[in-house]
Design a protein around this motif. Sequence first.
Motif, short mmCIF file in Angstrom:
data_model
loop_
_atom_site.label_atom_id
_atom_site.label_comp_id
_atom_site.label_asym_id
_atom_site.label_seq_id
_atom_site.Cartn_x
_atom_site.Cartn_y
_atom_site.Cartn_z
N GLY A 186 -29.43 24.46 68.41
CA GLY A 186 -28.71 24.99 67.27
C GLY A 186 -27.24 25.19 67.52
O GLY A 186 -26.57 25.89 66.75
N GLY A 187 -26.71 24.57 68.58
CA GLY A 187 -25.29 24.70 68.86
C GLY A 187 -24.46 23.72 68.05
O GLY A 187 -24.97 22.86 67.34
N THR A 188 -23.14 23.87 68.17
CA THR A 188 -22.22 22.97 67.47
C THR A 188 -22.05 21.70 68.28
O THR A 188 -21.55 21.73 69.41
N ALA A 189 -22.49 20.59 67.72
CA ALA A 189 -22.47 19.31 68.43
C ALA A 189 -21.68 18.28 67.65
O ALA A 189 -21.44 18.42 66.44
N GLY A 243 -42.05 22.57 85.56
CA GLY A 243 -40.84 23.36 85.77
C GLY A 243 -39.66 22.86 84.96
O GLY A 243 -38.51 23.15 85.28
N ALA A 244 -39.95 22.12 83.89
CA ALA A 244 -38.89 21.57 83.04
C ALA A 244 -38.56 22.58 81.94
O ALA A 244 -39.43 23.00 81.19
N PRO A 245 -37.31 23.00 81.82
CA PRO A 245 -36.95 24.07 80.88
C PRO A 245 -37.02 23.63 79.42
O PRO A 245 -36.86 22.45 79.09
N ASP A 246 -37.23 24.62 78.57
CA ASP A 246 -37.16 24.45 77.13
C ASP A 246 -35.68 24.30 76.75
O ASP A 246 -34.87 25.17 77.06
N LEU A 247 -35.34 23.22 76.09
CA LEU A 247 -33.95 22.95 75.72
C LEU A 247 -33.61 23.38 74.30
O LEU A 247 -32.50 23.15 73.83
N THR A 248 -34.59 24.02 73.63
CA THR A 248 -34.36 24.37 72.23
C THR A 248 -34.00 25.84 72.04
O THR A 248 -33.75 26.27 70.92
N ASP A 249 -33.99 26.62 73.14
CA ASP A 249 -33.65 28.04 73.00
C ASP A 249 -32.21 28.27 73.44
O ASP A 249 -31.47 27.33 73.74
N ALA A 250 -31.82 29.52 73.49
CA ALA A 250 -30.43 29.86 73.84
C ALA A 250 -30.30 30.32 75.29
O ALA A 250 -29.32 30.97 75.65
N ILE A 251 -31.29 29.99 76.11
CA ILE A 251 -31.30 30.44 77.51
C ILE A 251 -30.97 29.26 78.41
O ILE A 251 -31.70 28.27 78.44
N TRP A 252 -29.88 29.39 79.15
CA TRP A 252 -29.40 28.29 79.99
C TRP A 252 -29.04 28.79 81.37
O TRP A 252 -28.42 29.84 81.52
N LEU A 253 -29.43 28.04 82.38
CA LEU A 253 -29.10 28.42 83.75
C LEU A 253 -27.70 27.99 84.15
O LEU A 253 -27.03 28.68 84.92
N TYR A 254 -27.26 26.86 83.64
CA TYR A 254 -25.99 26.29 84.11
C TYR A 254 -24.97 26.06 83.00
O TYR A 254 -24.06 25.28 83.15
N GLY A 255 -25.14 26.75 81.88
CA GLY A 255 -24.18 26.64 80.81
C GLY A 255 -24.72 25.85 79.64
O GLY A 255 -25.52 24.94 79.80
#
Length: 287
Positions: free
Chosen positions: A197-200, A231-243
């Motif tokens: 949901g970010g600005t792309a 161990g593959a992260p969910d890319l659809t939420d607002a939680i990020w390890l590296y930005g």
Amino acid sequence: MSEQQHIDEATGVATTGHEWDGIRELNNPLPRWWVWTFYATIAWSLAYMIAYPAWPLISTATEGLLGYSSRKEVRQELQAAEAAKGEYVSAIAETDVAAVLANDQLRQFAAAAGAAAFKVNCVQCHGSGAQGSPGYPNLNDDEWLWGGAIEDIQTTIAHGIRFAGDDETRLSEMPAFDFLEPTQIKDVANYVVSLAGGTADAASVEAGATVFADNCAACHGDRGKGMTELGAPDLTDAIWLYGDSAADIAAQVRRPQNGVMPAWGERLGPVTVKELAVYVHSLGGGE
């Protein structure tokens, strides 16, 4: 009385012979009660040095006639504390971690002990409040790379992530996609931004969807929801390890950072690992 002795005219008391700027010091004796109190303190100190450890030696000190030792006292207190909690420790050792979680008394004890172990071993990376930091997961939310069930947390703590010294460690690595063209990396980064949901860059999103399907969906899923078994992260939420910016994501695609968590099982033992698992699960994000 010697001829040189001076008597103060105002008080009639002899002076000591000391004089400062014309002021003479009176030779008043100390009160007898004060003198005897002073002698008593000297006697008390001598008796104390004989009865208790006092005089330092090369590698130890005099033991004293009473045989008192503050270190011995501390050891006794620690032994008493260990004995008091021994019943709970034994029960945790013999109980499956899920059953510990289901038992109110064991759960409360394990959570308290786990909180203490967390402060010693885990705050350096995850923070004092387990809120994490760039590259280190927040343990308070409900997003888990390897699953947030109590058994999953126990396994992660015991065996670590990508830890070379443990054969059962959680193991998966995101490969470097530096073989992709710079334009493709830019496109897929913008597509991932759009998933959350970010600005792309709208012009890149459609092309990035194709790049994602060809290269990323195998681990992150067709819709980018991730896979805890890998161990593959969910890319659809607002939680990020590296930005979460397109530049941050592009950097991770081009040259990914694959963090390492130590395996704590051998170092801390199974009981402490269970206690840590219960504590982390109790922070609110456990499944």
